[in-house]
Design an enzyme around this catalytic site. Structure first.
Site, PDB file in Angstrom:
ATOM      1  CE  LYS A  81       8.431  -9.821   4.464  1.00 15.38           C
ATOM      2  NZ  LYS A  81       7.107 -10.110   4.035  1.00 15.38           N
ATOM      3  CG  ASP A  88      -0.758  -5.014   0.650  1.00 15.93           C
ATOM      4  OD1 ASP A  88      -1.202  -4.568  -0.287  1.00 15.93           O
ATOM      5  OD2 ASP A  88       0.478  -4.897   1.057  1.00 15.93           O
TER       6      ASP A  88
END
Length: 458
Positions: A121, A226
């Site tokens: 990532k 989130d």
């Protein structure tokens, strides 16, 4: 910017040396001057400028000559530095296809030497689609200027620390392998994002599992902030895995209840629309609707009981230090009371520093009849604060005489300064006229001065 790793194999040691020099210069320069890059890289025969030209061709650097001739790293150059470091560590040996794109990151497949597939990532804060980082993320505290590469590095460091700590506490998260700069390497989840799933065999079980994760996180002192269908992975066996952790906050955050309720509302809303699960809507979120919320199963932030295992120590052990937390936390403001309490606690626990350079602990008693130098100074300060005429630090004349009677040179100097001050007040000192003032040349005053001089000599 597209990551083309084919260029990586053609870069030499001098290329990476110059890239590292630009990175070091960006610690205190937004645009690093060319001369500074040359001094840091220290390549022979002026080879730095030739390397800079090659790096510009591959778009690893950006050239700016608006104010002065300088360079800065691009995200592609930062990617190459992180990938080169991880390859040298032996974390992976090959980079594959891109498997995910987000508003804050790109995800690629990487392979180890034994063929194991991992996920890499790369955080890319500052995209056009998501530039409101200061208001949406608490990566900064009081800074007004910032660098996107620096923010990306902090986000990656924070995500790696949270992932490591949650894994140790048994949460269903990817296995954190390693991190460098803005890059995080983790295990690859064999599943799909929940937003892509159209049918579930047991939607009720999956729903209870996901809501239970929200509650369990809050019990450990964290809120995801989130937690929605885009950050939940589910495999063929309907096993749930949560991802994306840079935005997590503590339950002591002043907006913690709002974030918690928003995460719960996202899950309830998605399952009611996608899988037609029926929930009895509450009339309100006050204490009167507590019975209804228990029947529906909607968790309440006020009913969350914190367990003893908080994740503060684990996060510190993962490499996320207090300095990094100060840089990344609460840019838009946080509890002032909490900060004040922490400052008071630190000042109370801080040892007393002596003039000799040693530290005295609070528990050491002082023998009766002994008075340290610091105690006498503190007593004098207290006396000077309590006395009205001596608030400005003036000392009585008697104390001054006894204090300086053993120092004749200091007394002589003080008396001389005192006499000069008295003469200046009384006008006894000679007034120096300005250079531009009128000078009487050959006039009456000069004639009188000549007569006086002759009489004195005669």
């Amino acid at each position: 910017m597209k990551l083309d790793v084919d260029v990586l194999r053609y870069l030499s040691k001098d290329d990476f040396r110059v890239l590292t020099a630009v990175e070091m210069g960006m610690r205190n320069h937004e645009i690093v001057p060319s001369e500074l890059i040359d001094r840091i890289a220290s390549l022979k025969h002026g080879g730095t400028y030739k390397v800079l030209k090659n790096l510009l061709k591959h778009k690893l650097l950006h050239h700016d000559s608006s104010k002065y001739d300088g360079f800065r790293l691009t995200y592609l150059g930062y990617d190459f530095l992180a990938i080169k470091t991880l390859v040298n560590r032996g974390v992976f040996t090959a980079v594959g296809r891109q498997i995910g794109v987000g508003k804050e990151s790109d995800i690629f497949e990487v392979a180890k030497e034994d063929g194991t597939i991992l996920a890499m990532k790369l955080h890319r804060l500052g995209r056009v689609s998501f530039r409101a980082v200061k208001s949406k993320r608490d990566y900064l505290k009081h800074r007004s200027s910032y660098n996107w590469l620096y923010l990306s590095r902090l986000a990656a460091l924070k995500e790696f620390a949270f992932m490591k700590a949650l894994e140790e506490h048994g949460f269903p998260v990817p296995l954190a392998v390693d991190s460098n700069r803005h890059c995080v390497v983790m295990s690859l989840i064999q599943g799909y994002p929940l937003v892509q799933v159209k049918e579930l065999q047991n939607p009720d079980t999956v729903f209870e599992t996901i809501v239970g994760l929200v509650v369990r996180l809050a019990e450990h002192g964290l809120i995801h902030c989130d937690f929605n269908e885009f950050n939940i992975m589910i495999d063929d066996d309907e096993k749930v895995t949560m991802i994306d952790f840079p935005q997590m906050v503590s339950v002591s955050h002043h907006n913690a209840q709002m974030y918690f309720d928003r995460d719960v509302e996202c899950i309830f809303k998605f399952f009611s629309k996608r899988f037609n699960l029926s929930f009895e809507e509450n009339a309100g979120h006050s204490d009167d609707s507590k019975v209804d919320s228990e029947e529906v199963g909607r968790p309440s932030f006020a009913d969350i009981k914190k367990v003893t295992g908080f994740l503060d120590k684990e996060l510190s052990a993962s490499g996320f230090t207090r300095k990094d937390q100060d840089d990344i936390e609460r840019f838009t403001g946080d509890d002032v009371e909490k900060d004040l309490d922490s400052d008071d606690k630190e000042s109370a626990d801080e040892p007393i520093e002596k003039d000799e350079g040693h530290f005295e602990e609070e528990g050491n008693p002082v023998e009766q009849g002994e008075t340290s130098k610091e105690d006498t100074e503190m007593k004098q300060d207290v006396v000077s604060e309590n006395e009205g005429p001596n608030d400005l630090g003036t000392v009585p004349e008697e104390d001054r005489q006894t204090e300086h009677e053993n120092e004749p040179e200091l007394t002589k100097r003080l008396n001389k300064q005192r006499r000069r001050a008295i003469q200046a007040v009384q006008g006894g000192r000679k007034n120096f006229t300005s250079r531009n003032s009128y000078k009487d040349k050959g006039g009456r005053s000069s004639h009188n001065s000549k007569i006086q001089k002759q009489l004195g000599n005669w």
